[in-house]
Enzyme design. Structure first.
Site, PDB file in Angstrom:
ATOM      1  CB  VAL A 122      14.842  -6.047   3.641  1.00  0.00           C
ATOM      2  CG1 VAL A 122      13.483  -5.433   3.308  1.00  0.00           C
ATOM      3  CG2 VAL A 122      15.133  -5.909   5.132  1.00  0.00           C
ATOM      4  CB  CYS A 123      12.685 -10.061  -0.157  1.00  0.00           C
ATOM      5  SG  CYS A 123      13.941 -11.313   0.159  1.00  0.00           S
ATOM      6  CG  LEU A 124      10.945  -4.273   0.097  1.00  0.00           C
ATOM      7  CD1 LEU A 124      11.228  -2.928   0.753  1.00  0.00           C
ATOM      8  CD2 LEU A 124       9.455  -4.423  -0.159  1.00  0.00           C
TER       9      LEU A 124
END
Length: 277
Positions: free
Chosen positions: A65-67
């Site tokens: 998950v890219c945040l």
């Protein structure tokens, strides 16, 4: 929270209305470190068709998950004032109307409208296939605490799922969209997609039969439990009423005893008067 590990959190996010993710059930796990909330939790995306499908440039098929607040994307960093709810809302914001534009440097002005539409077609089909059908068919593990919620919302959204399968993008049925050019630009590993809404329609109809059957069974069990509870409630009330009646009866006996005593006293007084006479 996980029943066996309070530092592990299960999260279910339903795809927002008006987006290609609409009605999908997207499952994530969060793991808080011992340094939380000074450091962010780690997050894993689970709704990937067992590692075969990613749902945009921020939700990879390998579960990444890219945040920026997680330290996995450029931008504002995590601060201790943030919470797990902050993370969940940030993930939900990724499930938007035009996920093609989630990529770095991608703006609507720089992208072809056709590319945005094609990517939406892909996301919508895979949402219905992976995040609805596969979830309801138990094709991969998810926290059972969400089961009732998923079943209930599936039935509530059923007509909309059928509408999508029948009318949305039917011209793509049994066709493939090769995303090679997209991957070269975006460096995101998303496979080509075979569109088969006819099959998804059949799967939805079968799933509904199964969920309806389970719902009826659960309702029968619930009615049985309620009937049993009512039986013991009525029994308890009857016992209490009987005890109350018995208590009142004791009171009547006491009054009767008193009358007898008074009668005895009167007899004694009468005897005394006779003697004096």
């Amino acid at each position: 929270p996980d029943e066996d590990d309070c530092m592990s959190i299960h999260v279910l996010i339903e795809g927002p209305s008006g987006t290609p993710y609409e009605g999908g059930f997207f499952y994530f796990t969060m793991k808080c470190k011992s340094t939380y909330p000074m450091d962010p939790p780690s997050v894993v995306f689970k709704t990937t068709d067992n590692g075969r499908v990613g749902f945009n440039s921020n939700l990879y098929k390998n579960g990444k998950v890219c945040l920026s607040i997680l330290g996995t994307w450029s931008g504002p960093n995590w601060i201790p004032l943030m919470t797990l709810t902050t993370v969940a809302l940030s993930i939900q914001s990724l499930l938007n109307e035009k996920p093609y534009l989630n990529g770095p440097g991608f703006t609507e002005a720089l992208c072809f409208a056709d590319s945005i539409k094609k990517y939406n077609n892909f996301v919508q089909h895979e949402t219905i296939r992976v995040a609805v059908c596969n979830v309801l068919e138990d094709r991969y593990a998810y926290s059972q605490m969400f089961r009732n919620y998923i079943h209930s919302n599936f039935l509530k959204n059923y007509d909309n799922y059928i509408k999508i399968c029948k009318f949305a993008n039917l011209d793509l049925s049994e066709q493939q969209w090769n995303m090679t050019s997209f991957l070269n630009l975006f460096n995101v590993n998303i496979p080509s997609c075979t569109y088969n809404y006819a099959d998804l329609l059949r799967r939805h109809e079968k799933i509904k039969l199964i969920v309806d059957k389970k719902k009826k069974k659960n309702n029968s069990i619930r009615e049985c439990v309620n009937d049993t509870d009512q039986y013991f409630k009525d029994l308890s009330e009857n016992v209490n009423e009987s005890e109350a009646d018995f208590t009142e009866s004791d009171g009547s006996l006491d009054e009767s005893d008193t009358n007898v005593d008074e009668s005895d006293t009167n007899v004694d007084e009468s005897d005394t008067n006779v003697d004096e006479s």
